[in-house]
Design a protein around this motif. Structure first.
Motif, mmCIF file in Angstrom:
data_model
loop_
_atom_site.group_PDB
_atom_site.id
_atom_site.type_symbol
_atom_site.label_atom_id
_atom_site.label_comp_id
_atom_site.label_asym_id
_atom_site.label_seq_id
_atom_site.Cartn_x
_atom_site.Cartn_y
_atom_site.Cartn_z
ATOM 1 N N PRO B 244 33.309 12.119 44.112
ATOM 2 C CA PRO B 244 32.706 12.037 42.769
ATOM 3 C C PRO B 244 31.259 11.544 42.884
ATOM 4 C CG PRO B 244 34.194 10.201 43.125
ATOM 5 C CD PRO B 244 34.343 11.093 44.312
ATOM 6 N N THR B 245 30.506 11.765 41.851
ATOM 7 C CA THR B 245 29.135 11.225 41.827
ATOM 8 C C THR B 245 29.046 10.004 40.923
ATOM 9 O OG1 THR B 245 28.473 12.647 39.973
ATOM 10 C CG2 THR B 245 28.184 13.516 42.207
ATOM 11 N N ALA B 246 30.145 9.753 40.245
ATOM 12 C CA ALA B 246 30.191 8.567 39.388
ATOM 13 C C ALA B 246 31.634 8.085 39.317
ATOM 14 C CB ALA B 246 29.677 8.885 37.992
ATOM 15 N N ILE B 247 31.786 6.772 39.138
ATOM 16 C CA ILE B 247 33.127 6.195 38.984
ATOM 17 C C ILE B 247 33.141 5.298 37.757
ATOM 18 C CG2 ILE B 247 34.935 4.790 40.033
ATOM 19 C CD1 ILE B 247 33.814 5.479 42.753
ATOM 20 N N LEU B 248 34.107 5.564 36.932
ATOM 21 C CA LEU B 248 34.275 4.780 35.720
ATOM 22 C C LEU B 248 35.479 3.854 35.941
ATOM 23 C CD1 LEU B 248 33.527 4.351 32.749
ATOM 24 C CD2 LEU B 248 34.833 6.411 32.194
ATOM 25 N N CYS B 249 35.323 2.596 35.619
ATOM 26 C CA CYS B 249 36.401 1.638 35.882
ATOM 27 C C CYS B 249 36.920 1.034 34.580
ATOM 28 C CB CYS B 249 35.909 0.518 36.789
ATOM 29 S SG CYS B 249 35.288 1.093 38.368
ATOM 30 N N ALA B 250 38.193 0.699 34.578
ATOM 31 C CA ALA B 250 38.828 0.208 33.368
ATOM 32 C C ALA B 250 38.385 -1.204 32.997
ATOM 33 C CB ALA B 250 40.342 0.248 33.513
ATOM 34 N N GLY B 257 34.338 -4.420 42.160
ATOM 35 C CA GLY B 257 34.940 -3.998 43.425
ATOM 36 C C GLY B 257 34.387 -2.648 43.861
ATOM 37 N N ALA B 258 34.221 -1.749 42.917
ATOM 38 C CA ALA B 258 33.687 -0.423 43.236
ATOM 39 C C ALA B 258 32.257 -0.528 43.760
ATOM 40 C CB ALA B 258 33.742 0.468 41.999
ATOM 41 N N LEU B 259 31.503 -1.419 43.122
ATOM 42 C CA LEU B 259 30.138 -1.671 43.597
ATOM 43 C C LEU B 259 30.150 -2.052 45.076
ATOM 44 C CD1 LEU B 259 28.366 -1.241 41.192
ATOM 45 C CD2 LEU B 259 28.454 -3.687 40.697
ATOM 46 N N ALA B 260 31.057 -2.940 45.409
ATOM 47 C CA ALA B 260 31.140 -3.406 46.794
ATOM 48 C C ALA B 260 31.488 -2.251 47.727
ATOM 49 C CB ALA B 260 32.182 -4.521 46.904
ATOM 50 N N ALA B 261 32.385 -1.379 47.270
ATOM 51 C CA ALA B 261 32.777 -0.235 48.094
ATOM 52 C C ALA B 261 31.579 0.664 48.359
ATOM 53 C CB ALA B 261 33.890 0.543 47.402
ATOM 54 N N VAL B 262 30.830 0.928 47.310
ATOM 55 C CA VAL B 262 29.665 1.805 47.447
ATOM 56 C C VAL B 262 28.675 1.214 48.445
ATOM 57 C CG1 VAL B 262 27.675 2.772 46.247
ATOM 58 C CG2 VAL B 262 29.922 2.783 45.147
ATOM 59 N N ARG B 263 28.414 -0.066 48.275
ATOM 60 C CA ARG B 263 27.452 -0.703 49.183
ATOM 61 C C ARG B 263 27.959 -0.688 50.606
ATOM 62 N NH1 ARG B 263 27.391 -4.916 45.242
ATOM 63 N NH2 ARG B 263 28.548 -6.117 46.783
ATOM 64 N N GLN B 271 22.022 4.775 42.249
ATOM 65 C CA GLN B 271 21.190 5.870 42.743
ATOM 66 C C GLN B 271 22.071 6.932 43.404
ATOM 67 O OE1 GLN B 271 17.779 2.756 44.065
ATOM 68 N NE2 GLN B 271 17.616 4.799 44.938
ATOM 69 N N ASP B 272 22.777 6.474 44.449
ATOM 70 C CA ASP B 272 23.619 7.442 45.157
ATOM 71 C C ASP B 272 24.955 7.640 44.444
ATOM 72 O OD1 ASP B 272 21.689 7.528 47.242
ATOM 73 O OD2 ASP B 272 22.492 5.604 47.944
ATOM 74 N N MET B 273 25.299 6.696 43.671
ATOM 75 C CA MET B 273 26.632 6.730 43.033
ATOM 76 C C MET B 273 26.588 5.855 41.783
ATOM 77 S SD MET B 273 29.950 7.518 43.234
ATOM 78 C CE MET B 273 29.877 8.182 44.894
ATOM 79 N N SER B 274 26.981 6.407 40.670
ATOM 80 C CA SER B 274 26.971 5.620 39.439
ATOM 81 C C SER B 274 28.314 4.922 39.240
ATOM 82 C CB SER B 274 26.683 6.515 38.231
ATOM 83 O OG SER B 274 25.331 6.914 38.237
ATOM 84 N N ILE B 275 28.233 3.683 38.803
ATOM 85 C CA ILE B 275 29.439 2.901 38.548
ATOM 86 C C ILE B 275 29.343 2.322 37.132
ATOM 87 C CG2 ILE B 275 30.785 0.872 39.221
ATOM 88 C CD1 ILE B 275 30.829 2.937 41.377
ATOM 89 N N MET B 276 30.412 2.481 36.392
ATOM 90 C CA MET B 276 30.451 1.858 35.076
ATOM 91 C C MET B 276 31.722 1.043 34.890
ATOM 92 S SD MET B 276 28.984 4.516 32.225
ATOM 93 C CE MET B 276 29.372 3.338 30.906
ATOM 94 N N GLY B 277 31.583 -0.047 34.174
ATOM 95 C CA GLY B 277 32.742 -0.884 33.888
ATOM 96 C C GLY B 277 33.003 -0.930 32.398
ATOM 97 N N TYR B 278 33.905 -1.822 32.043
ATOM 98 C CA TYR B 278 34.209 -2.053 30.637
ATOM 99 C C TYR B 278 34.546 -3.523 30.461
ATOM 100 C CZ TYR B 278 36.688 -2.111 26.193
ATOM 101 O OH TYR B 278 37.091 -2.400 24.921
ATOM 102 N N ASP B 279 33.955 -4.132 29.456
ATOM 103 C CA ASP B 279 34.214 -5.526 29.063
ATOM 104 C C ASP B 279 32.927 -6.160 28.574
ATOM 105 O OD1 ASP B 279 36.904 -5.996 29.256
ATOM 106 O OD2 ASP B 279 36.846 -6.684 31.332
ATOM 107 N N GLY B 280 31.880 -5.956 29.389
ATOM 108 C CA GLY B 280 30.616 -6.564 29.011
ATOM 109 C C GLY B 280 30.531 -8.022 29.403
#
Lengths: 340, 340
Positions: B244-250, B257-263, B271-280
């Motif tokens: 995927p080019t982006a990952i959306l997380c619940a 955690g996804a951020l850590a995986a990407v890094r 830049q290379d991979m978009s990550i979004m979360g939910y909660d704020g």
DNA sequence: CTTGATTCCGAAAGCGCTTTCGGTTTAGCG
DNA sequence: CGCTAAACCGAAAGCGCTTTCGGAATCAAG
């Protein structure tokens, strides 16, 4: 829905209320047979004693209060819910209740404690984040209410407490930084009306002394325990000259603010400037860079604290319940050797 | 220390207990003069009514319970303490108590609710994180115990709740990502026995559909709500092909955690991979890079929730108390246009 | 059998407050 | 002044449980 009371059960069984009560509460003077009968019928009707009545009759509240410190809604402060979980687990063994009480402001805090002590709704109290001279502690003592403090006030020899030796921790932190070659170490502290604020500052000073470093109040600042306040303080340090090569913060939250300040100057924390926090919060793993910190022992302190409180409620001497834990260094990426 | 009771005050004043009680509780049939006298003497002796006795006499518990969801000690989950603060503030207006109750496990959860409903120690209950089919809700209804749910179960039309429309939020999130050119968007979900887990997954699917994107379960994974579990899931996605080019997380925690995986793969999130979360969550500001997320409304939801509950306790119809809020996008640095 | 000790349970008081009921005072009014 | 109505307060019951006290029944021992 028919409320099932003791009276109801008694009628059902053809015995008296007292007998049912005795059977349910494992009194000695009751025959095996009737106890069994009572238990069965109670089970059948899903009887649960009215706690209010029981409390009034016995005079024991069967509840403990946790006094929430005000303004915990700073960035990511999970310590409250962790503590509550532990306390709840400890209380569950007895089936006691956990009351969460908060004062809207510092002034009402005293009144809150007073009401708690005199209204007879709790058997004990745990309080967090004591001030140097904490009126709540004085009141609790005055009213003879069993309590335990999560932390310590200035004068702490005559009550129960559970604390981490943060003075030692900050001394250790300075020593760690000094061993990396840092000679000029800044300090962002917590408000000094909190005793832990004072102790951490003292530890910092002792650390300087122990490592032959001088104290310079140009690079010591007391800030609110938020990321923003700390970021501003760190920015001051960075723009001063000579600037420190490392900054030690009283809390992880503050350290995170300092991290942001360093990055905002185009510097790399851990390389151009070392940052250390205190607390050992989990999310320090995920800051940029991961935060080096003095971590409090991970164990379930809420549980231990409440166990101690229960022991005191049972008649234990508060002075026998004083626990001092030690923090330990967890190195991540925000510290490093001083630049040549 | 002489315990000051009603009887004591009565004797002191030369009136009867009933009179003192009437004066203290603002009954109409009491003269101005005696009321004043009583108030003065009560003040003088610092009288605080024994709550237990009052509760037994009136039959109203004057307390509300918050059912703690189990395992909140995941990384930085400040929502519990924030909620508690709000609830406490709402309760303070009436002088009611806040009980925090937790079940040690999912099995005991039902028993806990049952005991709560029948032991008469609370007037109402607030529960968090409902399951799709939540037995606790069924029980509360059965026992006629006023309650409000923070979240919603599958069938939610006949009780009170307060929720954020996370289905909508995830649809919005997908649309946002699609507008950045992402065609292949992974999803790391929360356990589906939680209804919000299902709703967020549904929102993700609807978002794909609305944007003409296909669903591929190779890049959809349900994970525990921890950084570690999510990191592992993200790693799987990254090593799959096409990735995927982006990952959306619940949840934000999962996004971290996804951020850590990407890094860890040597890639740059945003830049290379978009990550979004939910909660704020606030500390999303401090992750590496700062986390783009769908933020729940900041307002003091604990307070609103408890106000609603109190209205129901006062006789309001639960169905009149259903609030659906909307999340909004807060863009930070973990999202960006898809790479050419 | 009688006696003293046990075992078990009923009766009843009491925990500290609320609240109904009714009676005594006072006020209001013709 | 006398009468009715209103204002105020004492007496007492009761909330649902615990716990003491004493009595009845059972038992062991003389």
């Amino acid at each position: 829905m028919q409320r099932v009371s003791l009276k109801f059960l008694a009628k059902e069984l053809g015995v008296t209320e007292g007998t049912v009560s005795r059977a349910l509460n494992d009194y000695p003077d009751i025959s095996k047979a009737t106890r069994k009968r009572v238990l069965e019928v109670a089970e059948k009707f899903n009887y649960k004693a009215n706690q209010t009545a029981r409390r009034l009759a016995t005079g024991v509240a069967e509840a403990v209060a946790y006094l929430m410190p005000p303004n915990t809604n700073t960035i990511a402060e999970p310590f409250v819910s962790q503590l509550l979980e532990g306390i709840g687990a400890s209380l569950a063994k007895r089936g006691w209740d956990l009351l969460v009480v908060q004062a809207s402001s510092a002034e009402t805090e005293v009144e809150t404690v007073e009401k708690l002590s005199t209204s007879g709704r709790v058997s004990g109290v745990v309080i967090s984040r004591p001030y140097k001279n904490d009126h709540r502690i004085a009141l609790l003592k005055k009213y003879n209410m069993p309590f335990i403090v999560h932390g310590r006030s200035l004068q702490s020899d005559d009550y129960a407490w559970f604390d981490v030796d943060s003075e030692q921790a900050f001394q250790d932190a300075v020593t760690h930084l000094a061993s990396l070659g840092h000679q000029r170490i800044g300090f962002i502290g917590a408000p000094l009306d909190y005793n832990f604020g004072q102790m951490r500052l003292d530890g910092y000073k002792k650390g300087l002394l122990a490592n032959g470093l001088g104290f310079d109040d140009a690079i010591v600042e007391i800030a609110e325990m938020t990321d923003e306040a700390s970021e501003a303080a760190a920015l001051n340090f960075l723009q001063s000259s000579p600037a420190p090569t490392a900054i030690l913060c009283a809390t992880d939250t503050q350290a995170i603010g300092a991290l942001a300040a360093v990055r905002s100057m185009g510097l790399i924390p851990g390389q151009d400037m070392s940052i250390m926090g205190y607390d050992g919060l989990d999310f320090g793993k995920h800051t940029n860079p991961p935060l080096t910190t003095m971590a409090q022992p991970q164990s379930n302190s809420g549980r231990e604290i409440c166990d101690m409180l229960l022991a005191i409620i049972d008649g234990g001497n508060p002075v026998d319940y004083q626990e001092l834990r030690r923090a330990k260094l967890v190195r991540r990426m925000s510290d490093g050797p001083v630049r040549p």
